[in-house]
Design an enzyme around this catalytic site. Structure first.
Site, short mmCIF file in Angstrom:
data_model
loop_
_atom_site.label_atom_id
_atom_site.label_comp_id
_atom_site.label_asym_id
_atom_site.label_seq_id
_atom_site.Cartn_x
_atom_site.Cartn_y
_atom_site.Cartn_z
N LYS A 163 -7.71 -18.00 -66.02
CA LYS A 163 -7.39 -19.42 -65.85
C LYS A 163 -7.35 -20.09 -67.23
CE LYS A 163 -10.87 -22.35 -64.89
NZ LYS A 163 -11.06 -23.46 -65.81
N ASN A 164 -8.35 -19.80 -68.06
CA ASN A 164 -8.45 -20.52 -69.34
C ASN A 164 -7.49 -20.02 -70.40
OD1 ASN A 164 -10.31 -22.06 -68.09
ND2 ASN A 164 -12.09 -21.23 -69.15
N ARG B 5 -9.61 -31.63 -66.74
CA ARG B 5 -9.69 -32.01 -68.15
C ARG B 5 -8.71 -31.26 -69.01
NH1 ARG B 5 -12.80 -33.59 -70.96
NH2 ARG B 5 -12.54 -31.92 -72.48
N CYS C 231 -17.21 -34.90 -66.92
CA CYS C 231 -17.25 -34.14 -65.67
C CYS C 231 -18.72 -33.75 -65.45
CB CYS C 231 -16.37 -32.90 -65.77
SG CYS C 231 -17.04 -31.68 -66.89
N ARG D 78 -17.90 -34.54 -72.55
CA ARG D 78 -16.69 -33.83 -72.95
C ARG D 78 -15.69 -34.73 -73.67
NH1 ARG D 78 -15.53 -29.46 -68.63
NH2 ARG D 78 -14.46 -28.46 -70.38
N PRO D 79 -16.12 -35.29 -74.81
CA PRO D 79 -15.21 -36.13 -75.60
C PRO D 79 -14.06 -35.34 -76.19
CG PRO D 79 -17.19 -35.65 -76.83
CD PRO D 79 -17.41 -35.09 -75.46
N ASP E 265 -19.81 -20.09 -69.80
CA ASP E 265 -19.24 -20.00 -68.45
C ASP E 265 -19.90 -18.90 -67.62
OD1 ASP E 265 -15.81 -20.85 -69.40
OD2 ASP E 265 -17.63 -22.04 -69.15
N ILE F 138 -23.89 -25.14 -75.59
CA ILE F 138 -22.52 -25.66 -75.67
C ILE F 138 -22.38 -27.00 -74.96
CG2 ILE F 138 -20.09 -25.16 -75.17
CD1 ILE F 138 -21.29 -23.24 -77.22
N ARG G 2 -10.92 -23.56 -57.91
CA ARG G 2 -10.34 -23.88 -59.20
C ARG G 2 -10.31 -22.65 -60.10
NH1 ARG G 2 -12.59 -28.96 -62.16
NH2 ARG G 2 -10.99 -28.13 -63.53
C1 EPZ Z 1 -13.11 -24.74 -72.65
O1 EPZ Z 1 -13.43 -26.10 -72.43
C2 EPZ Z 1 -13.08 -24.09 -71.27
N1 EPZ Z 1 -12.04 -24.71 -70.46
C3 EPZ Z 1 -14.45 -24.25 -70.59
O2 EPZ Z 1 -14.39 -23.56 -69.34
C4 EPZ Z 1 -15.50 -23.59 -71.47
O3 EPZ Z 1 -16.76 -23.77 -70.89
C5 EPZ Z 1 -15.47 -24.22 -72.87
O4 EPZ Z 1 -14.14 -24.10 -73.43
C6 EPZ Z 1 -16.44 -23.55 -73.83
O5 EPZ Z 1 -16.15 -22.19 -73.92
C7 EPZ Z 1 -10.76 -24.29 -70.64
O6 EPZ Z 1 -10.47 -23.45 -71.47
C8 EPZ Z 1 -9.73 -24.94 -69.77
P1 EPZ Z 1 -14.89 -27.11 -76.01
P2 EPZ Z 1 -13.27 -27.16 -73.67
O7 EPZ Z 1 -13.92 -28.10 -76.55
O8 EPZ Z 1 -12.12 -26.78 -74.50
C9 EPZ Z 1 -17.74 -30.62 -77.44
C10 EPZ Z 1 -14.61 -23.31 -67.03
O9 EPZ Z 1 -15.61 -23.22 -66.34
N2 EPZ Z 1 -16.52 -31.30 -77.88
O10 EPZ Z 1 -15.02 -25.77 -76.68
O11 EPZ Z 1 -13.34 -28.52 -73.09
C11 EPZ Z 1 -17.80 -30.50 -75.92
O12 EPZ Z 1 -18.31 -31.68 -75.35
C12 EPZ Z 1 -14.54 -24.33 -68.14
O13 EPZ Z 1 -13.59 -22.57 -66.94
C13 EPZ Z 1 -16.62 -32.51 -78.59
O14 EPZ Z 1 -17.72 -33.00 -78.82
O15 EPZ Z 1 -14.62 -26.86 -74.47
C14 EPZ Z 1 -18.71 -29.31 -75.72
O16 EPZ Z 1 -20.06 -29.76 -75.80
C15 EPZ Z 1 -15.77 -25.22 -68.14
N3 EPZ Z 1 -15.50 -33.14 -79.01
C16 EPZ Z 1 -18.38 -28.42 -76.91
O17 EPZ Z 1 -17.71 -29.25 -77.87
C17 EPZ Z 1 -14.24 -32.62 -78.77
O18 EPZ Z 1 -13.24 -33.22 -79.21
C18 EPZ Z 1 -17.45 -27.27 -76.57
O19 EPZ Z 1 -16.32 -27.81 -75.93
C19 EPZ Z 1 -14.14 -31.39 -78.06
C20 EPZ Z 1 -15.29 -30.75 -77.64
#
Ligand code: EPZ
Length: 421
Positions: free
Chosen positions: A22-23, A96, A120, A125-126, A309, A331, A401
């Site tokens: 999916k990702n 998202r 969420c 998740r900014p 995850d 994370i 999902r």
């Molecule tokens: C991706 O989310 C995945 N989703 C998530 O999988 C996964 O848990 C996550 O990466 C971490 O591996 C998809 O790929 C669609 P991040 P993403 O940006 O990109 C902070 C699932 O279950 N952050 O790496 O949103 C954020 O809040 C989902 O399949 C900021 O602060 O994750 C988090 O604490 C859940 N500012 C950390 O970084 C930003 O601009 C990691 O988030 C972006 C992120």
């Protein structure tokens, strides 16, 4: 509202084939905006999130052909450049990952209006990292009524970007945008998840010039145009890890196949440390009854570390160990929503901020439980498989999902599981 009912106690015997990731599929779909030629994606999982991304792209002028999704796991996406560059709230709020259209739209249309995805269950998740980095490429951003409006009147220009923290989505957005920016872009501190490498492989097959270097650096030479391609989505490493745990805890003999061992190498070494009896063969893992489950102290980390995850799922396995384990969630700020539900089924897990202590428990017992987010809900399925009695899981749309044909795959290996309306 659909529910899943499971009667625990059946050892899983047989073979489970892993679906496409999916990702990986979601950013690959967003990449279709970068060209007006067709992108064909094979091994695309038939999941709710794929349909949601398809609707978002459709609203932006992408023809989303899903005629072969159910029968052959294939989709085709063709962006017919249109005036629409608005990703509506009612679509974006569902998922998202819709934010992944931001970079491609800015690169291709030089403007984009995307609803802020909002938080969420697992955190705020900014998207500040996405915005700051795209600004360095020449994007001008404004926030109006919950929408991000951005434009780059004279197009995007390459830049040297040092990401302040590792972010999967931000890395994907910026790489996609940079493929069409003028000049060279250097991005430091990128996320290196297999899903990102799969996106880069696909972008290069579309004509992008991307060089991944060591120590989380990537160099991109912008090009004027990208062309269409056919790409096969990598297997879902999180789905694979989930079913490996299912095989271990039900004390069956399960073959998990169609996976990529390189993508789950670290995960497998953690499972082995815990005592899971695993045999690796080509693109298959065979899990047999594990004599003893050991306790461990585990941190979730960015790839190649243990994935966040998989955090909810491994708590079920660690509940069977003879001594307490600790899991630290590094994370996301609120990713222990599954703990109260698991404790209602008999787990003995304490949480203190980002640290959870998984104490030994006397097994699980069936209950009425509520799914909260995708991975939390599958941890309830795992606990249900070994619980005494019947478990009813509500709000199973969370499961749909991210897990293709979950009940079919489990039932085909002997689980007593059914979906009821
Ligand atoms: C991706 O989310 C995945 N989703 C998530 O999988 C996964 O848990 C996550 O990466 C971490 O591996 C998809 O790929 C669609 P991040 P993403 O940006 O990109 C902070 C699932 O279950 N952050 O790496 O949103 C954020 O809040 C989902 O399949 C900021 O602060 O994750 C988090 O604490 C859940 N500012 C950390 O970084 C930003 O601009 C990691 O988030 C972006 C992120």
């Amino acid at each position: 509202m659909q529910k899943i009912v499971i009667v625990g106690g059946e050892p899983l015997q047989g073979t489970i084939s892993i679906s496409g990731s999916k990702n990986a599929a979601l950013p690959l779909m967003a990449a279709s905006i970068l060209t007006d030629e067709s992108i064909a994606l094979k091994n695309t999982p038939n999941l709710a999130d794929i349909h949601t991304m398809g609707s978002v792209l459709d609203s932006l002028g992408v023809n989303f052909d899903k005629a072969d999704l159910v029968s052959k796991n294939e989709i085709k996406l063709t962006y017919a450049d249109s005036s629409k560059a608005l990703a509506e709230y009612d679509l974006v709020r569902k998922m998202r990952a819709s934010i992944l259209v931001l970079g491609p739209l800015l690169a291709r249309k030089r403007e984009a209006t995307v609803s802020l995805p909002g938080g969420c269950a697992i955190g705020a998740r900014p998207i500040n990292i996405h915005v700051d980095a795209l600004t360095q490429l020449g994007g001008e951003f404004n926030l109006e009524k919950g929408y991000i409006k951005c434009e780059a009147k004279s197009g995007l220009r390459g830049a040297k970007i040092n990401l302040p923290m590792i972010s999967v989505g931000a890395t994907e957005n910026i790489i996609m945008a940079a493929t069409l920016a003028k000049g060279e872009t250097e991005i430091n501190n990128i996320a290196t998840e297999p899903e990102i490498m799969d996106l880069i492989d696909c972008l290069k097959s579309m004509g992008a010039i991307i060089e991944v270097q060591d120590n989380r650096r990537v160099l991109i030479q912008g090009v004027d145009k990208l062309h269409g391609t056919t790409h096969t989505v990598i297997p879902d490493r999180i789905e694979a890890g989930t079913y490996i745990i299912a095989g271990a805890i039900t004390k069956g003999e399960l073959e998990v196949t169609n996976l990529n061992l390189e993508h789950i190498d670290n995960m497998i070494s953690v499972f082995k440390n815990i005592g899971v009896n695993i045999l690796k063969e080509n693109n298959t893992v065979r899990v047999k009854e594990s004599s003893l489950i050991n306790n461990i102290d585990l941190d979730t980390k960015e790839f190649p570390g243990f994935p966040t995850d998989m955090q909810a799922q491994i708590m079920v396995l660690l509940s069977l160990a003879g001594k307490p384990s600790t899991v630290r969630e590094n994370i996301f700020e609120n990713r222990f929503m599954h703990v109260p539900e698991l404790n209602r089924m008999g787990a003995n897990i304490d949480t203190d901020g980002s640290k959870a202590t998984i104490n030994p428990c006397n097994g699980f017992s069936g209950a009425q439980v509520m799914a909260t987010d995708l991975r939390a809900s599958v941890s309830l399925v795992l606990a249900s498989l070994i619980a005494t009695g019947e478990t009813t899981i509500n709000r199973v749309y969370h499961l749909d999902r991210g897990y293709e044909r979950l009940e079919d795959k489990l039932a085909s290996c002997g689980a007593n599981i059914q979906r009821i309306q």
